[in-house]
Motif scaffolding. Structure first.
Motif, PDB file in Angstrom:
ATOM      1  N   VAL A 226       0.846  -1.193   0.000  1.00  0.00           N
ATOM      2  CA  VAL A 226       0.000   0.000   0.000  1.00  0.00           C
ATOM      3  C   VAL A 226       0.884   1.246   0.000  1.00  0.00           C
ATOM      4  CG1 VAL A 226      -1.582   1.384   1.403  1.00  0.00           C
ATOM      5  CG2 VAL A 226      -2.027  -1.059   1.071  1.00  0.00           C
ATOM      6  N   ALA A 247      -6.422  -3.967  -7.780  1.00  0.00           N
ATOM      7  CA  ALA A 247      -6.827  -5.379  -7.655  1.00  0.00           C
ATOM      8  C   ALA A 247      -5.779  -6.158  -6.863  1.00  0.00           C
ATOM      9  CB  ALA A 247      -7.023  -5.992  -9.041  1.00  0.00           C
ATOM     10  N   VAL A 250      -6.103  -5.310  -3.111  1.00  0.00           N
ATOM     11  CA  VAL A 250      -7.262  -5.972  -2.504  1.00  0.00           C
ATOM     12  C   VAL A 250      -6.954  -7.454  -2.268  1.00  0.00           C
ATOM     13  CG1 VAL A 250      -9.642  -6.686  -2.946  1.00  0.00           C
ATOM     14  CG2 VAL A 250      -8.951  -4.327  -3.367  1.00  0.00           C
ATOM     15  N   THR A 251      -6.338  -8.080  -3.244  1.00  0.00           N
ATOM     16  CA  THR A 251      -5.962  -9.495  -3.097  1.00  0.00           C
ATOM     17  C   THR A 251      -5.047  -9.689  -1.897  1.00  0.00           C
ATOM     18  OG1 THR A 251      -6.170  -9.913  -5.450  1.00  0.00           O
ATOM     19  CG2 THR A 251      -4.753 -11.415  -4.222  1.00  0.00           C
ATOM     20  N   ALA A 253      -4.667  -7.755   0.757  1.00  0.00           N
ATOM     21  CA  ALA A 253      -5.396  -7.488   2.007  1.00  0.00           C
ATOM     22  C   ALA A 253      -6.262  -8.685   2.382  1.00  0.00           C
ATOM     23  CB  ALA A 253      -6.250  -6.229   1.862  1.00  0.00           C
ATOM     24  N   GLU A 254      -6.943  -9.250   1.395  1.00  0.00           N
ATOM     25  CA  GLU A 254      -7.820 -10.401   1.670  1.00  0.00           C
ATOM     26  C   GLU A 254      -7.018 -11.591   2.171  1.00  0.00           C
ATOM     27  OE1 GLU A 254     -11.176  -9.416  -1.774  1.00  0.00           O
ATOM     28  OE2 GLU A 254      -9.548 -10.815  -2.174  1.00  0.00           O
ATOM     29  N   GLU A 255      -5.942 -11.897   1.462  1.00  0.00           N
ATOM     30  CA  GLU A 255      -5.158 -13.069   1.841  1.00  0.00           C
ATOM     31  C   GLU A 255      -4.515 -12.868   3.217  1.00  0.00           C
ATOM     32  OE1 GLU A 255      -5.268 -15.908   0.233  1.00  0.00           O
ATOM     33  OE2 GLU A 255      -6.536 -15.026  -1.314  1.00  0.00           O
ATOM     34  N   GLU A 257      -5.639 -11.053   5.662  1.00  0.00           N
ATOM     35  CA  GLU A 257      -6.663 -11.131   6.717  1.00  0.00           C
ATOM     36  C   GLU A 257      -7.172 -12.562   6.888  1.00  0.00           C
ATOM     37  OE1 GLU A 257      -7.669  -8.436   8.903  1.00  0.00           O
ATOM     38  OE2 GLU A 257      -5.688  -8.073   8.065  1.00  0.00           O
ATOM     39  N   LEU A 258      -7.309 -13.279   5.790  1.00  0.00           N
ATOM     40  CA  LEU A 258      -7.709 -14.692   5.907  1.00  0.00           C
ATOM     41  C   LEU A 258      -6.665 -15.457   6.719  1.00  0.00           C
ATOM     42  CD1 LEU A 258      -8.972 -15.403   2.277  1.00  0.00           C
ATOM     43  CD2 LEU A 258     -10.339 -15.633   4.352  1.00  0.00           C
ATOM     44  N   ARG A 260      -4.498 -14.231   8.886  1.00  0.00           N
ATOM     45  CA  ARG A 260      -4.450 -13.779  10.277  1.00  0.00           C
ATOM     46  C   ARG A 260      -5.593 -14.404  11.092  1.00  0.00           C
ATOM     47  NH1 ARG A 260      -6.555  -9.707  13.226  1.00  0.00           N
ATOM     48  NH2 ARG A 260      -7.630  -8.742  11.478  1.00  0.00           N
TER      49      ARG A 260
ATOM     50  N   MET B   1      -7.722  -2.253   9.428  1.00  0.00           N
ATOM     51  CA  MET B   1      -8.630  -3.393   9.231  1.00  0.00           C
ATOM     52  C   MET B   1      -9.195  -3.844  10.580  1.00  0.00           C
ATOM     53  SD  MET B   1      -9.161  -4.602   6.190  1.00  0.00           S
ATOM     54  CE  MET B   1      -7.538  -4.282   5.494  1.00  0.00           C
ATOM     55  N   PHE B   3     -11.090  -6.733  11.173  1.00  0.00           N
ATOM     56  CA  PHE B   3     -11.476  -8.125  11.343  1.00  0.00           C
ATOM     57  C   PHE B   3     -10.891  -8.657  12.648  1.00  0.00           C
ATOM     58  CE2 PHE B   3     -11.332  -7.922   6.595  1.00  0.00           C
ATOM     59  CZ  PHE B   3     -12.642  -8.245   6.356  1.00  0.00           C
ATOM     60  N   ALA B 289     -12.123 -20.217   6.716  1.00  0.00           N
ATOM     61  CA  ALA B 289     -11.457 -18.930   6.953  1.00  0.00           C
ATOM     62  C   ALA B 289     -12.318 -17.760   6.486  1.00  0.00           C
ATOM     63  CB  ALA B 289     -10.100 -18.920   6.249  1.00  0.00           C
ATOM     64  N   LEU B 293     -13.984 -14.371   8.614  1.00  0.00           N
ATOM     65  CA  LEU B 293     -14.027 -12.951   8.244  1.00  0.00           C
ATOM     66  C   LEU B 293     -15.460 -12.439   8.255  1.00  0.00           C
ATOM     67  CD1 LEU B 293     -11.668 -12.408   5.141  1.00  0.00           C
ATOM     68  CD2 LEU B 293     -11.095 -12.259   7.540  1.00  0.00           C
ATOM     69  N   LEU B 313     -14.521  -6.399   1.144  1.00  0.00           N
ATOM     70  CA  LEU B 313     -13.509  -7.447   0.983  1.00  0.00           C
ATOM     71  C   LEU B 313     -14.132  -8.835   1.099  1.00  0.00           C
ATOM     72  CD1 LEU B 313     -10.405  -6.113   2.989  1.00  0.00           C
ATOM     73  CD2 LEU B 313     -10.695  -6.214   0.512  1.00  0.00           C
ATOM     74  N   ARG B 320     -15.872 -14.840  -5.243  1.00  0.00           N
ATOM     75  CA  ARG B 320     -14.890 -15.532  -6.089  1.00  0.00           C
ATOM     76  C   ARG B 320     -14.705 -16.969  -5.607  1.00  0.00           C
ATOM     77  NH1 ARG B 320      -9.934 -14.199  -6.086  1.00  0.00           N
ATOM     78  NH2 ARG B 320      -9.948 -12.582  -4.481  1.00  0.00           N
ATOM     79  N   ARG B 370     -13.604  -3.893  -5.605  1.00  0.00           N
ATOM     80  CA  ARG B 370     -12.170  -3.666  -5.471  1.00  0.00           C
ATOM     81  C   ARG B 370     -11.878  -2.180  -5.379  1.00  0.00           C
ATOM     82  NH1 ARG B 370     -10.202  -7.980 -10.057  1.00  0.00           N
ATOM     83  NH2 ARG B 370     -10.205  -9.817  -8.700  1.00  0.00           N
ATOM     84  N   LEU B 377      -8.133   1.105   1.716  1.00  0.00           N
ATOM     85  CA  LEU B 377      -6.838   0.551   2.139  1.00  0.00           C
ATOM     86  C   LEU B 377      -5.745   1.612   2.098  1.00  0.00           C
ATOM     87  CD1 LEU B 377      -6.850  -2.828   0.174  1.00  0.00           C
ATOM     88  CD2 LEU B 377      -7.190  -2.515   2.628  1.00  0.00           C
TER      89      LEU B 377
END
Lengths: 359, 378
Positions: A226, A247, A250-251, A253-255, A257-258, A260, B1, B3, B289, B293, B313, B320, B370, B377
């Motif tokens: 970022v 994109a 975002v990918t 951040a998602e990965e 957080e998943l 974590r 964040m 979460f 997982a 979230l 998110l 997806r 996104r 972000l």
């Protein structure tokens, strides 16, 4: 996260901010080791978090240890923190063996490893060859699991009398092969392994530790990406303004957080020991997250990410190694899938929705 | 964040057990699971569910609802979706219109609609998309003109789910002309009776041959003043907050779960090949997982937070995942599927192949999400 964990991680993060800067990590690559950092961590009692205080550990639980490892992962700490408390310390304490001074590591029980313990009290002898031991040569002792006459034992093998073939993982972290050739062992170095201290339990703890390291590193990868894409200008504006780059952000951040949350849930459910379903799921998720996020982060960074001086590479190289150690995402997914298939279709949702707590 | 890992309380777990018991009793053994919230329309089931207090859970008791928490709604929704229950009749009114009416509706509107929604008897559709307005919602052309005692509305809405069976829809329209540089101003939401004079509903045939979506043409439809939803001119703010409500729930990651379960069932009693086991394990781990979230967002909502970025998110990664699951199982199964033939797994797989592209479109495309998330972000 508990209050205790939060305090622990804040202290650890403060210490690493001072002693484990990106420059320190680069400088430590020559040896794969930072003496200054290890001494400070040891003085604060961090290596033996999750090992009971009664036996010389620092107290706390598996969740505390994982929270600490997430900090270590974030700073790419070049020390065997994951091996000392969660793995070696756990086995030694459970077997009633002494916790050694100085770093201690563990043999994961890899295919091709040989561990032969013979004799008995007063005449123990060890012949062994174990591979990819994290910081093996640097450690004072390496914990091995061995069987004698069908009984499992915990061995605290001194590295001073071992032959060493040095090795490194992709991030230049030491992964040494150690061999002992019919070496006598003191009685204080061998004890019967209590129930629950076995190769499967060791592997679960190892995988959870790697998942925790990955989750911390991914948080930092997300921040770096970022920051960099917000500063880097091309075509007259920060590259983060381009949708194609967004994109990637975002990918990541998602990965991150998943990963974590997967580690937090698995660690929190470890009461007192990590369970198969939690660890398998967390290892599968964090392995995939490491793969996907490292790729996206390198793409978003462009060429700068490929220089050894820049922080991203210190993290991505660790992610690429850690994801495979103690079992890849594919290996854990396969084992998890086998057990879920065995449990049957109608058990699938109840297990996912209860956090896979019980086997 | 924001979460944060969270667990369910014993009370929340016992709610789950009640829902499971209800589903075991209500769904016939040979019931064909629906895929997602829009998968099957069954007013009888909706009413039975409502009788148990599991519709309109977010609506306060004074309006006929149950004043339950976001996490309790989450638990009920995930059980229904995992079982493939037929919730298509009431789900949009429950998830979206109820909370919107509660926040923006007049006292009279709340009394008129909320008890019916909570009873599983009044069903709403959404009136946002138009032939020339998809992701760029502010460009809607449906226009309402002031007349004595109300408004007359003219325009065309598309992709209106179940308009041919539902009772009302909330129409986003222009109540004043678009001004240069202020395209979000001058939009309003009107509640339109789908049976009113001037409303013409025609099916949009769907890829799988089903009739779910419609085009709704409005020609000088009279809407009385008391059917204006919220403030005239505040339509944009209302719609965007409405989208935030609906973003991160279990309906955004569980739509194709029944396909995975039936894949496991089909393999029962046989040796599981390595690649099949890997697919099952990795999908289950990822669902576990993503669920963490999604649940964490529900917990944050209950704490009074506004986790808009987190919700975006979850929807982006969750929808997806719903699609990835289909392709992973197709790969593992190595089969040829047709609609309506073969085993239950094969039929569900065929249905999922044909309908899953919509998951990353409905309620905000992946690309829009996104962009929303990336702004947060930075």
């Amino acid at each position: 996260m508990s209050e205790h964990s939060t305090m622990l991680t804040e202290v650890a993060a403060g210490l690493m901010r001072d002693l484990c800067t990106p420059e320190d990590v680069v400088a430590a690559e020559a040896t794969g080791w930072s003496d200054r950092l290890w001494s400070a961590l040891a003085e604060a009692g961090f290596p033996y978090v999750s090992v009971p205080e009664e036996v010389g550990g620092s107290g706390g639980d598996v969740a505390d240890a994982c929270a600490l490892l997430a900090v270590a992962g974030r700073f790419a700490a070049p020390v065997p923190l994951a091996e000392s408390g969660l793995l070696a310390g756990w086995a030694l304490a459970a077997a009633g063996l002494e916790l050694p001074e100085g770093p201690v590591s563990v043999a994961a029980g890899r295919p091709g490893d040989v561990v032969e313990l013979s004799g008995g009290p007063g005449r123990w002898r060890l012949t062994a060859r174990v591979q990819r031991v994290p910081w093996g040569a640097r450690s004072t002792r390496v914990v091995l699991l061995a069987s004698v006459g069908g009984e499992r034992h915990v061995v605290s093998a001194p590295t001073a009398v071992a032959q060493v073939e040095p090795g490194r993982n992709l991030a230049a972290e030491p992964r040494d092969t150690l061999a002992w050739d019919d070496v006598p062992l003191a009685d204080e170095a061998v004890a019967a392994a209590p129930a629950g201290v076995d190769p499967d339990a060791l592997r679960l703890r190892g995988a959870l530790g790697r998942a925790a390291l990955i989750s911390g590193a991914l948080q930092r990868v997300a921040e770096l990406t970022v920051r960099y894409t917000g500063e880097r200008q091309q075509f007259g504006r920060p590259v983060a303004r381009f949708q194609a780059v967004q994109a990637h952000l975002v990918t990541i951040a998602e990965e991150a957080e998943l990963a974590r949350l997967a580690v937090e849930v698995a660690a929190r459910n470890a009461r007192p020991d990590p369970g198969f379903f939690d660890v398998a799921a967390a290892a599968s998720v964090t392995g995939e997250a490491a793969t996907v996020a490292a790729r996206a982060a390198h793409q978003a960074h462009g060429a700068i990410g490929m220089t050894k001086e820049y922080e991203l590479g210190q993290l991505s190289r660790r992610l690429w190694s850690w994801r495979d150690e103690f079992g890849s995402e594919r290996a854990w997914g396969r084992e998890l899938g086998r057990r879920l298939a065995g449990a049957g279709a109608d058990e699938l949702w109840p297990r996912i929705s209860t956090g896979l707590v019980s086997a | 964040m924001q979460f944060g890992a969270t667990t369910l309380t014993p009370a929340e777990e016992s709610l789950r057990a009640e829902v499971r018991d209800f589903l075991a009793a209500e769904l016939p053994a040979d019931h064909r699971p629906a895929l997602g919230f829009a998968g099957r329309y069954d007013p009888d089931f909706s009413r039975k569910l409502a009788a148990r207090g599991w519709v309109g859970m977010a609506i306060p008791p004074e309006y006929g609802g149950h004043g339950r928490s976001a996490v309790e709604r989450f638990v009920v929704a995930e059980e229904l979706l995992a079982a493939g229950a037929p919730i298509g009749a009431h789900f949009v009114a429950d998830r979206q219109t109820g909370p919107t009416l509660l926040h923006f509706g007049t006292e009279e509107q709340r009394r008129r609609f909320l008890p019916g929604i909570a009873a599983g008897e009044i069903y709403f559709s959404l009136g946002m998309s138009e032939p020339d307005s998809g992701s760029d919602l502010a460009s809607v052309r449906t226009r309402a003109t002031r007349v004595d005692g109300g408004w007359t509305v003219t325009g065309t809405k598309v992709w209106t789910s179940e308009a041919h069976r539902n009772h009302f829809f909330a129409v986003l329209c222009r109540t004043s002309p678009m001004e240069e540089g202020r395209k979000h101003a001058g939009l309003s939401q009107l509640i339109v009776d789908l049976h009113a004079d001037g409303v013409t509903i025609s099916p949009i045939p769907y890829l799988d041959g089903s009739h779910h979506f419609n085009e709704v043409a409005l020609e000088d439809v009279f809407v009385p003043d008391d059917m204006v939803l919220g403030e005239i001119g505040s339509g944009w703010q209302q719609v965007t907050s409405e989208l935030a409500y609906e973003r991160s729930g279990p309906d955004r990651w569980l739509s194709t779960f029944p396909v995975l379960r039936e894949f496991v069932r089909e393999g029962a009693g046989k040796a599981v090949a390595d690649d099949e086991a890997t697919v099952i394990g990795r999908l289950a781990a990822r669902a576990w997982a993503i669920r963490a979230l999604s649940l964490s967002v529900a917990r944050a909502l209950d704490a009074g937070e506004v986790p808009a970025i987190e919700a975006a998110l979850v929807k982006e990664v969750g929808t997806r995942f719903e699609q990835d699951l289909v392709e992973a199982l197709r790969g593992a199964a190595e089969t040829e599927v047709d609609q309506g033939t073969g085993t239950l797994f094969q039929q569900l797989l065929a249905e999922a192949v044909l309908t899953s592209p919509s998951y990353t479109l409905r309620g905000g495309t992946t690309e829009i999400l996104r962009s929303v998330a990336a702004k947060g972000l930075a």
